[in-house]
Design an enzyme around this catalytic site. Structure first.
Site, PDB file in Angstrom:
ATOM      1  N   GLU A 104       9.047 -13.577 -24.003  1.00  0.00           N
ATOM      2  CA  GLU A 104       8.133 -12.457 -23.721  1.00  0.00           C
ATOM      3  C   GLU A 104       8.819 -11.098 -23.829  1.00  0.00           C
ATOM      4  O   GLU A 104       8.276 -10.172 -24.399  1.00  0.00           O
ATOM      5  CB  GLU A 104       7.642 -12.544 -22.268  1.00  0.00           C
TER       6      GLU A 104
ATOM      7  N   HIS B  56      14.313 -37.086 -28.326  1.00  0.00           N
ATOM      8  CA  HIS B  56      13.126 -37.388 -29.129  1.00  0.00           C
ATOM      9  C   HIS B  56      12.813 -36.256 -30.106  1.00  0.00           C
ATOM     10  O   HIS B  56      11.708 -36.204 -30.638  1.00  0.00           O
ATOM     11  CB  HIS B  56      11.925 -37.656 -28.208  1.00  0.00           C
TER      12      HIS B  56
ATOM     13  N   TRP C 273      -3.837  -1.604  -0.948  1.00  0.00           N
ATOM     14  CA  TRP C 273      -3.816  -2.816  -1.787  1.00  0.00           C
ATOM     15  C   TRP C 273      -4.224  -3.915  -0.826  1.00  0.00           C
ATOM     16  O   TRP C 273      -3.469  -4.286   0.068  1.00  0.00           O
ATOM     17  CB  TRP C 273      -2.404  -3.024  -2.348  1.00  0.00           C
TER      18      TRP C 273
ATOM     19  N   ARG D 276       1.763   2.261  -8.402  1.00  0.00           N
ATOM     20  CA  ARG D 276       1.913   0.984  -7.713  1.00  0.00           C
ATOM     21  C   ARG D 276       0.637   0.159  -7.724  1.00  0.00           C
ATOM     22  O   ARG D 276       0.658  -1.021  -7.376  1.00  0.00           O
ATOM     23  CB  ARG D 276       2.300   1.221  -6.253  1.00  0.00           C
TER      24      ARG D 276
ATOM     25  N   LYS E 122      -1.062  -7.153 -19.021  1.00  0.00           N
ATOM     26  CA  LYS E 122      -0.831  -7.686 -17.674  1.00  0.00           C
ATOM     27  C   LYS E 122      -1.981  -8.584 -17.235  1.00  0.00           C
ATOM     28  O   LYS E 122      -1.778  -9.592 -16.575  1.00  0.00           O
ATOM     29  CB  LYS E 122      -0.662  -6.512 -16.697  1.00  0.00           C
TER      30      LYS E 122
ATOM     31  N   CYS F  21       0.855  -1.185   0.000  1.00  0.00           N
ATOM     32  CA  CYS F  21       0.000   0.000   0.000  1.00  0.00           C
ATOM     33  C   CYS F  21       0.893   1.238   0.000  1.00  0.00           C
ATOM     34  O   CYS F  21       2.110   1.133   0.110  1.00  0.00           O
ATOM     35  CB  CYS F  21      -0.867   0.028   1.242  1.00  0.00           C
TER      36      CYS F  21
ATOM     37  N   LYS G 127       9.986 -16.392 -20.146  1.00  0.00           N
ATOM     38  CA  LYS G 127      10.468 -15.053 -19.782  1.00  0.00           C
ATOM     39  C   LYS G 127      11.281 -14.480 -20.939  1.00  0.00           C
ATOM     40  O   LYS G 127      11.119 -13.325 -21.306  1.00  0.00           O
ATOM     41  CB  LYS G 127      11.354 -15.081 -18.523  1.00  0.00           C
TER      42      LYS G 127
ATOM     43  N   ASN H 121       0.963  -0.183   6.319  1.00  0.00           N
ATOM     44  CA  ASN H 121       1.363  -1.089   5.239  1.00  0.00           C
ATOM     45  C   ASN H 121       1.940  -2.330   5.893  1.00  0.00           C
ATOM     46  O   ASN H 121       2.690  -2.204   6.864  1.00  0.00           O
ATOM     47  CB  ASN H 121       2.483  -0.488   4.386  1.00  0.00           C
ATOM     48  N   GLY H 122       1.660  -3.499   5.331  1.00  0.00           N
ATOM     49  CA  GLY H 122       2.237  -4.726   5.880  1.00  0.00           C
ATOM     50  C   GLY H 122       1.159  -5.684   6.336  1.00  0.00           C
ATOM     51  O   GLY H 122      -0.008  -5.558   5.952  1.00  0.00           O
TER      52      GLY H 122
ATOM     53  N   GLU I  72       9.597 -21.922 -17.714  1.00  0.00           N
ATOM     54  CA  GLU I  72       9.406 -20.534 -17.295  1.00  0.00           C
ATOM     55  C   GLU I  72      10.565 -19.652 -17.794  1.00  0.00           C
ATOM     56  O   GLU I  72      10.342 -18.513 -18.224  1.00  0.00           O
ATOM     57  CB  GLU I  72       9.270 -20.480 -15.761  1.00  0.00           C
TER      58      GLU I  72
HETATM   59  O1  M6R Z   1      -2.947 -13.311 -14.090  1.00  0.00           O
HETATM   60  P1  M6R Z   1      -2.596 -14.712 -14.474  1.00  0.00           P
HETATM   61  O2  M6R Z   1      -1.552 -15.310 -13.592  1.00  0.00           O
HETATM   62  O3  M6R Z   1      -3.813 -15.599 -14.544  1.00  0.00           O
HETATM   63  O4  M6R Z   1      -2.021 -14.601 -15.917  1.00  0.00           O
HETATM   64  C1  M6R Z   1      -1.679 -15.718 -16.662  1.00  0.00           C
HETATM   65  C2  M6R Z   1      -0.788 -15.356 -17.826  1.00  0.00           C
HETATM   66  O5  M6R Z   1      -1.444 -14.446 -18.656  1.00  0.00           O
HETATM   67  C3  M6R Z   1       0.529 -14.736 -17.344  1.00  0.00           C
HETATM   68  O6  M6R Z   1       1.197 -15.582 -16.483  1.00  0.00           O
HETATM   69  C4  M6R Z   1       1.440 -14.411 -18.531  1.00  0.00           C
HETATM   70  O7  M6R Z   1       1.915 -15.593 -19.102  1.00  0.00           O
HETATM   71  C5  M6R Z   1       2.561 -13.496 -18.062  1.00  0.00           C
HETATM   72  N1  M6R Z   1       2.794 -12.473 -19.018  1.00  0.00           N
HETATM   73  C6  M6R Z   1       3.813 -14.222 -17.757  1.00  0.00           C
HETATM   74  O8  M6R Z   1       4.909 -13.428 -17.535  1.00  0.00           O
END
Ligand code: M6R
Length: 610
Positions: A490, A506, A74, A27, A605, A2, A487, A98-99, A483
């Site tokens: 993306e 394979h 938040w 934020r 996002k 927050c 990353k 906050n916390g 993952e």
């Molecule tokens: O909000 P969510 O965790 O449900 O979102 C899922 C995906 O859209 C999200 O993880 C996406 O792959 C991100 N951009 C990963 O960095």
């Protein structure tokens, strides 16, 4: 998490507080409020939603005084609403926080038993009542009353309070949540973050854990909670407003990568009972009877959250001895899936709003399954549609590429696996204690890994123009490889693929030549020897190996061209640290290429469309 801002001085407080809150808007928050001492009384104005709502409320009810507090919330305890927005008042006192107060339930019951009625569902209101009670019982000042209240409270806090009886001062306290004091000309401010204060001053000093301070227009007096005076001179902060928002980091993503130890600490806070080797989690709504009737766990998620689920599947099967499956939410919703009352469906989502995951939750509920949400945003759609929830306390994640939400999802999933294992009788207290102890060590292991950023940067410098990269891992290392590849693609737009190391022969082995960088996730674990053989297969075809290994792995060092080290740590918790070098590698490569790291092209996002 927050945002806090406080002011005492000669000017009208409300516009300064509102300006401070606007500077913290980046934020993310769900509600906001101000409390101002008008010379006679403390007036509180709060509003759910955006700051414009608070600004409109203030037009209806202007606040006149020159000492006050502001807060953007938040939510962590209690849904986002005006009633749960800060400041919280009790008697003569108003408080922002906050916390997370770990022992809030215990304190709440105690206060309720003595006749206190609560106006909100927050943990913060408890602190307001504790301070008020201390004043009622004879504490001579707000400062003394705050100290007495802190003696009862366990957890993380940045607190700021004002009292009707002392119109010319603020009292603040800090433990494990940041708190900054701004020392202006004849005015003093406090804030949770530097940007909140930049409209008034650049002379700032930082409170340390276990310290409290009294702020008046003339300056600041600091003491430890035990009462020892502290001398500290303000420093001049030359950051631009944008630099300040990012905490001095170049991008939000980098800031969030480095925030992970704190995010993990917050997600564990108040949830571990080491004596019993068990997880304290009321929100889950899964008692022993319910846990024993489960015959299958199905984890549904998308993207990064799906990768966290893949790790969760291993943990749940290993510790709770129940079959666990993972499903991409975008697939399961169209498959006419069969769910039943003996299924526990776990929906994992940082935003809590992903359309595909929400649809999967609805399908599971229609089939009669029990649904549990793991989410970062309190009161979001997926937890609302579920019967139980386990929140990750990562705080707002601004970078589109998820980092701290991923590691806190892992932590939540391991807590869930322990919870299920203990209730199903497949995990005894001693082993439970060992695992929970290992989880408590995670923040330091993550700091150890983050401290090796220079080596990771070196690899990025060498490979940032590579058009392709392959990521391999086995067991718990496999989802981490996936993952790492996600990353990289993306944010750097390089083509990257994650593969189970055992699958390499394979197919993907055909890709390997001297131009192919291959990241092999191979910490010391039960699969180590086999992954080492895969590394040798890559080297035999002149592939370029970047190995993520446990410190001191001489074998891997002989074979791989680059080695990124993890600390020696228990196998079960390794994935939480192992992802960090891959997050940093992706970040540094993207930064060297000059892409828009925080808002990569074509991505959002929160994905609320199919
Ligand atoms: O909000 P969510 O965790 O449900 O979102 C899922 C995906 O859209 C999200 O993880 C996406 O792959 C991100 N951009 C990963 O960095």
């Amino acid at each position: 998490m927050c945002g806090i801002v406080g002011y005492v001085g000669p000017k009208k407080a409300a516009p300064i507080l509102l300006d401070g809150l606007r500077r913290l808007e980046y934020r993310g928050y769900d509600s906001a409020g101000l409390a101002v001492h008008d010379g006679r009384e403390i007036e509180v104005v709060r509003a759910a939603g955006k700051l414009e709502n608070l600004a409109s409320a203030l037009e209806q009810r202007p606040l006149g005084g020159s000492t006050g507090l502001g807060h953007t919330r938040w939510a962590t305890h209690g849904r986002p609403s005006e009633q749960n927005a800060h400041p919280h008042a009790a008697g003569d006192v108003a408080v922002v926080h906050n916390g997370i107060i770990e022992n809030y339930l215990e304190l709440k019951h105690e206060l309720q038993a003595s006749g206190v009625r609560f106006a909100s569902d927050t943990d913060t209101e408890i602190v307001a009542h504790l301070i008020h009670r201390a004043l009622e019982q004879g504490a001579p000042t707000l400062f003394v009353a705050m100290r007495q209240a802190l003696g009862r409270v366990r957890g993380a806090y940045a607190l700021a309070a004002i009292s009707r009886r002392e119109p010319d001062r603020l009292v603040i306290a800090k433990n494990a949540s940041p708190l900054v004091v701004g020392v202006g000309e004849g005015e003093t401010l406090c804030g949770s973050d530097i940007p909140a204060l930049l409209g008034s001053t650049r002379n700032m000093l930082f409170l340390e854990d276990g310290e409290m301070a009294e702020l008046t227009a003339g300056g600041v007096r600091i003491e430890t909670v035990e009462g020892k005076p502290v001398e500290r001179a303000p420093k001049r902060i030359d950051w631009s407003a944008v630099q300040a928002e990012k905490g001095g980091y170049k991008h939000f993503m980098l800031k969030e990568i480095f925030e992970q130890p704190r995010a993990v600490e917050d997600t564990l806070r108040g949830r571990i009972n080491l004596d019993e080797g068990d997880v304290v989690e009321a929100e889950l709504g899964l008692d022993a009877q319910a846990a024993r009737t489960i015959e299958r766990v199905v984890l549904v998620a998308c993207g990064t959250s799906h990768h966290a689920s893949l790790v969760g599947r291993y943990w749940i099967e290993q510790l709770a001895r129940v079959p666990a499956h993972t499903e991409l939410a975008s697939e399961v919703r169209y498959r006419e899936p069969v769910f039943g009352p003996k299924d526990l469906v776990v929906a994992v989502s940082q935003s809590g709003e992903t359309a595909d995951t929400l649809a999967a939750v609805k399908a599971a509920r229609e089939g009669g399954a029990r649904v549990l949400a793991i989410a970062n945003v309190l009161g979001s759609a997926i937890p609302r549609a579920s019967q139980g929830s386990l929140y990750t306390h990562a705080g707002p994640e601004i970078g589109v590429a998820s980092t701290k939400c991923f590691t806190t999802q892992l932590v939540a999933l391991l807590l869930l696996a322990v919870h299920l294992g203990r209730r199903r009788g497949t995990l005894d207290a001693e082993r439970g204690r060992e695992i929970l102890q290992a989880m408590l060590e995670l923040p330091n292991e993550m700091r150890w890994t983050l401290a090796r950023k220079a080596e990771i940067h070196q690899v990025a410098r060498h490979w940032h123009n590579a058009p392709h990269m392959l990521f391999l891992g086995r067991g718990l290392g496999y989802p981490i490889a996936l993952e790492g590849a996600l990353k990289l693609k993306e944010i750097s737009y390089a083509h990257a693929e994650g593969y189970a190391a055992g699958e390499m022969k394979h197919g993907p082995i055909a890709l390997i030549d001297e131009n192919m960088p291959v990241v092999v996730v191979m910490p010391r674990d039960r699969q180590y020897e086999k992954t080492l053989s895969n590394l040798q297969e890559v080297r035999a075809r002149d592939g370029q190996v970047i190995a993520v290994v446990t410190e001191g792995d001489a074998e891997a060092k002989k074979l791989a061209q680059w080695v990124l080290e993890l600390p020696k740590m228990p196998e079960l918790t390794q994935p939480v640290a192992a992802v960090i070098p891959l997050q940093l590698l992706a970040y540094y490569i993207a930064d060297l290429k000059g892409t828009d790291v925080d808002q990569p092209r074509n991505l959002a996002k929160t994905v609320t469309v199919e």
